[in-house]
Scaffold this motif. Sequence first.
Motif, PDB file in Angstrom:
ATOM      1  N   ASP A   1       5.817 -80.250 -12.995  1.00 22.71           N
ATOM      2  CA  ASP A   1       7.103 -80.401 -12.325  1.00 22.71           C
ATOM      3  C   ASP A   1       7.687 -79.006 -12.137  1.00 22.71           C
ATOM      4  N   LYS A   2       8.972 -78.907 -11.950  1.00 17.21           N
ATOM      5  CA  LYS A   2       9.581 -77.618 -11.648  1.00 17.21           C
ATOM      6  C   LYS A   2       9.310 -76.582 -12.734  1.00 17.21           C
ATOM      7  N   ASP A   3       9.282 -77.007 -13.986  1.00 18.31           N
ATOM      8  CA  ASP A   3       9.171 -76.058 -15.094  1.00 18.31           C
ATOM      9  C   ASP A   3       7.882 -76.159 -15.900  1.00 18.31           C
ATOM     10  N   TYR A   4       7.364 -77.381 -16.069  1.00 20.38           N
ATOM     11  CA  TYR A   4       6.268 -77.582 -17.015  1.00 20.38           C
ATOM     12  C   TYR A   4       4.989 -78.067 -16.326  1.00 20.38           C
ATOM     13  N   LYS A   5       3.872 -77.755 -16.995  1.00 23.80           N
ATOM     14  CA  LYS A   5       2.548 -78.196 -16.515  1.00 23.80           C
ATOM     15  C   LYS A   5       1.784 -78.822 -17.674  1.00 23.80           C
ATOM     16  N   LEU A   6       1.260 -80.025 -17.434  1.00 27.71           N
ATOM     17  CA  LEU A   6       0.539 -80.780 -18.448  1.00 27.71           C
ATOM     18  C   LEU A   6      -0.926 -80.913 -18.063  1.00 27.71           C
ATOM     19  N   TRP A   7      -1.808 -80.615 -19.011  1.00 28.44           N
ATOM     20  CA  TRP A   7      -3.252 -80.812 -18.834  1.00 28.44           C
ATOM     21  C   TRP A   7      -3.649 -82.113 -19.519  1.00 28.44           C
ATOM     22  N   ILE A   8      -4.452 -82.931 -18.813  1.00 27.70           N
ATOM     23  CA  ILE A   8      -4.903 -84.216 -19.348  1.00 27.70           C
ATOM     24  C   ILE A   8      -6.425 -84.236 -19.304  1.00 27.70           C
ATOM     25  N   ASN A   9      -7.051 -84.606 -20.419  1.00 24.84           N
ATOM     26  CA  ASN A   9      -8.503 -84.564 -20.490  1.00 24.84           C
ATOM     27  C   ASN A   9      -9.145 -85.833 -19.930  1.00 24.84           C
ATOM     28  N   ALA A  10     -10.475 -85.890 -19.990  1.00 25.13           N
ATOM     29  CA  ALA A  10     -11.214 -86.995 -19.388  1.00 25.13           C
ATOM     30  C   ALA A  10     -11.048 -88.310 -20.154  1.00 25.13           C
ATOM     31  N   LYS A  11     -10.391 -88.264 -21.290  1.00 25.80           N
ATOM     32  CA  LYS A  11     -10.058 -89.489 -22.018  1.00 25.80           C
ATOM     33  C   LYS A  11      -8.635 -89.950 -21.711  1.00 25.80           C
ATOM     34  N   GLY A  12      -7.975 -89.230 -20.804  1.00 25.38           N
ATOM     35  CA  GLY A  12      -6.619 -89.589 -20.430  1.00 25.38           C
ATOM     36  C   GLY A  12      -5.566 -89.112 -21.411  1.00 25.38           C
ATOM     37  N   LYS A  13      -5.929 -88.147 -22.278  1.00 21.47           N
ATOM     38  CA  LYS A  13      -5.012 -87.681 -23.312  1.00 21.47           C
ATOM     39  C   LYS A  13      -4.490 -86.278 -22.976  1.00 21.47           C
ATOM     40  N   PRO A  14      -3.191 -86.055 -23.090  1.00 19.89           N
ATOM     41  CA  PRO A  14      -2.641 -84.709 -22.911  1.00 19.89           C
ATOM     42  C   PRO A  14      -3.159 -83.770 -23.995  1.00 19.89           C
ATOM     43  N   PHE A  15      -3.536 -82.536 -23.593  1.00 20.65           N
ATOM     44  CA  PHE A  15      -4.021 -81.604 -24.610  1.00 20.65           C
ATOM     45  C   PHE A  15      -3.485 -80.177 -24.436  1.00 20.65           C
ATOM     46  N   LYS A  16      -2.830 -79.902 -23.316  1.00 17.61           N
ATOM     47  CA  LYS A  16      -2.188 -78.598 -23.142  1.00 17.61           C
ATOM     48  C   LYS A  16      -0.885 -78.784 -22.364  1.00 17.61           C
ATOM     49  N   LEU A  17       0.135 -78.043 -22.765  1.00 18.36           N
ATOM     50  CA  LEU A  17       1.422 -78.070 -22.088  1.00 18.36           C
ATOM     51  C   LEU A  17       1.949 -76.642 -21.994  1.00 18.36           C
ATOM     52  N   TYR A  18       2.328 -76.238 -20.792  1.00 19.37           N
ATOM     53  CA  TYR A  18       2.858 -74.895 -20.600  1.00 19.37           C
ATOM     54  C   TYR A  18       4.171 -74.959 -19.839  1.00 19.37           C
ATOM     55  N   LYS A  19       5.067 -74.074 -20.183  1.00 19.61           N
ATOM     56  CA  LYS A  19       6.287 -73.926 -19.417  1.00 19.61           C
ATOM     57  C   LYS A  19       6.018 -72.862 -18.354  1.00 19.61           C
ATOM     58  N   VAL A  20       5.471 -73.284 -17.219  1.00 17.50           N
ATOM     59  CA  VAL A  20       4.967 -72.334 -16.228  1.00 17.50           C
ATOM     60  C   VAL A  20       6.088 -71.591 -15.513  1.00 17.50           C
ATOM     61  N   SER A  21       7.313 -72.085 -15.567  1.00 18.26           N
ATOM     62  CA  SER A  21       8.413 -71.358 -14.948  1.00 18.26           C
ATOM     63  C   SER A  21       8.684 -70.038 -15.664  1.00 18.26           C
ATOM     64  N   SER A  22       8.298 -69.940 -16.937  1.00 13.63           N
ATOM     65  CA  SER A  22       8.461 -68.690 -17.688  1.00 13.63           C
ATOM     66  C   SER A  22       7.147 -68.182 -18.268  1.00 13.63           C
ATOM     67  N   ASP A  23       6.078 -68.971 -18.152  1.00 11.85           N
ATOM     68  CA  ASP A  23       4.752 -68.609 -18.674  1.00 11.85           C
ATOM     69  C   ASP A  23       3.720 -68.892 -17.583  1.00 11.85           C
ATOM     70  N   ALA A  24       3.794 -68.112 -16.501  1.00 10.62           N
ATOM     71  CA  ALA A  24       2.987 -68.394 -15.310  1.00 10.62           C
ATOM     72  C   ALA A  24       1.494 -68.301 -15.573  1.00 10.62           C
ATOM     73  N   TRP A  25       1.098 -67.514 -16.568  1.00 11.81           N
ATOM     74  CA  TRP A  25      -0.331 -67.337 -16.839  1.00 11.81           C
ATOM     75  C   TRP A  25      -0.827 -68.264 -17.945  1.00 11.81           C
ATOM     76  N   GLU A  26       0.018 -69.210 -18.355  1.00 11.30           N
ATOM     77  CA  GLU A  26      -0.381 -70.271 -19.290  1.00 11.30           C
ATOM     78  C   GLU A  26      -0.978 -69.703 -20.573  1.00 11.30           C
ATOM     79  N   GLU A  27      -0.179 -68.913 -21.245  1.00  9.21           N
ATOM     80  CA  GLU A  27      -0.657 -68.224 -22.447  1.00  9.21           C
ATOM     81  C   GLU A  27      -0.170 -68.865 -23.745  1.00  9.21           C
ATOM     82  N   LYS A  28       0.843 -69.732 -23.674  1.00  9.67           N
ATOM     83  CA  LYS A  28       1.380 -70.339 -24.890  1.00  9.67           C
ATOM     84  C   LYS A  28       1.374 -71.859 -24.759  1.00  9.67           C
ATOM     85  N   ASN A  29       0.427 -72.500 -25.443  1.00 13.73           N
ATOM     86  CA  ASN A  29       0.301 -73.948 -25.409  1.00 13.73           C
ATOM     87  C   ASN A  29       1.392 -74.585 -26.256  1.00 13.73           C
TER      88      ASN A  29
END
Length: 488
Positions: free
Chosen positions: A403-431
């Motif tokens: 969405d505007k601020d956050y990005k969620l990664w979901i694996n092949a089992k349908g489970k979330p496993f990474k979340l980044y605040k891309v509005s302030s962490d554009a390079w996805e360095e802090k899970n």
Amino acid sequence: MYRSLLCLIVLLLLIQPTEAEERRQPNILFILVDDLGKEWISSYGGEGVWTPAIDQLATTGMKFNNAWCMPQCTPTRVTLLTGQYPFRHGWTNHWDVPRWGAGAHFDPSLNTTFANVLRDAGYKTCAVGKWQIDDFRVEPKAMEEAGFDDWCMWTGYEADNPPSAERYWNPYINIKGKGSKTFQGEFGPDIFCNYLANFIQKHKDEPMLLYYPMVLTHSPLTTTPDNKQDFENDNDLGQNERKQRMFAGMVRYTNKLVGRLLIALDAAGVRENTIIVFTTDNGTGGQSNKRNGRMVRGGKTKMTEQNGTAMPFIVNCLGTVPAGVETDALIDFTDILPTFAELAGAKLPADRVVDGKSFAPLILGETQTGPREWILSMGGGPAALRDGRVQPALDYDDRVIRDKDYKLWINAKGKPFKLYKVSSDAWEEKNLIDSNDPEDQAALKRLTAIADQFPEKDAAPRYEKNPPQKWDQKPGILGGSKKKAKRK
């Protein structure tokens, strides 16, 4: 006398065109570069390469920062044609139809295309460049059925036909009414661009949809007419430097072709009535370049934000699209079909789902916000062949939602496993997936709820099978039954 004058005024009012009739249908030029990320476009901060024609489109038009493709060729191309996500249209993986066959192909009788939608609205339609989702030997009417009145295409590398591998020098090209042949001594990108320029001149008095899925800058690395002699005469370059310079030359030639089309639109007198969309199908394949002081490795097949999903995306139309605007509005490639339909005054099919949302009001300057609360990217690697049909390699392909601020990664089992605040962490360095911060927890809950709306199992591609061919792939050759196929 007064009665006669009154009758004349009433008559004139009755024959006045309506607002819709006065509004001329705009031409649409859709440029889709093959395998090129933001790090190679100077207006997006790319260093060591200058792309003036593309940059001019950005400075005199609207530049998007958050436009998402799918991670690889087939998922992206079918998504933009149909306005559907891969989990719905079924092409979650790559399937090189001319090379692998097995009866699979893009079937317009079962899938909507933006070309058919606009052709039904009175547009003359033309496509030049790369197709790869049909085999023209088996389907000589594939382009026409997909909605194109005219075409000049590299179908893709056809199995058992070595000359068809060439898209650059000595290209193997299919032209409407002329079939396929090798153009000896010629450079494919020039042929495609010239063909489209001629179509523009020929149909300048009609509304036009111009689809230009370039063959550049996809591998193999090649020289261009601008630097061929330089490379032939210089044998002192190291292998890495040679590759870097050659790819940079391909980028420069991409920019040159964009400039040629702008000249063609001006020469035909239709530039101010042509909405130009410039973007790319996925991240760069294999090359690295600096962007805003940071070395960026090409992100083809990846879902990382800055090199894999968020592509260059520029919309330009002098006097229609606001100039010099940079927007953080969220869009993804499902939005292309409904946007084109709204711009053209065309009707979407009532019997088929369209996942995308039109951002036409944004690019027309009628609003400063987009229609999206969230966007999605998914897909890649080769598909599987099971029970005689092309199937997704996995029941549920991994994906990303933002969405505007956050990005969620979901694996092949349908489970979330990474979340980044891309509005302030554009390079996805802090899970932040295990964060206790209330804002992070709310974002995780919000994006997970969106993912829960998707089907538990991804759809398979919809098509009536082509007749069997001697070159068809056999099950197992490309891998991927239950195990995740390697993205390549």
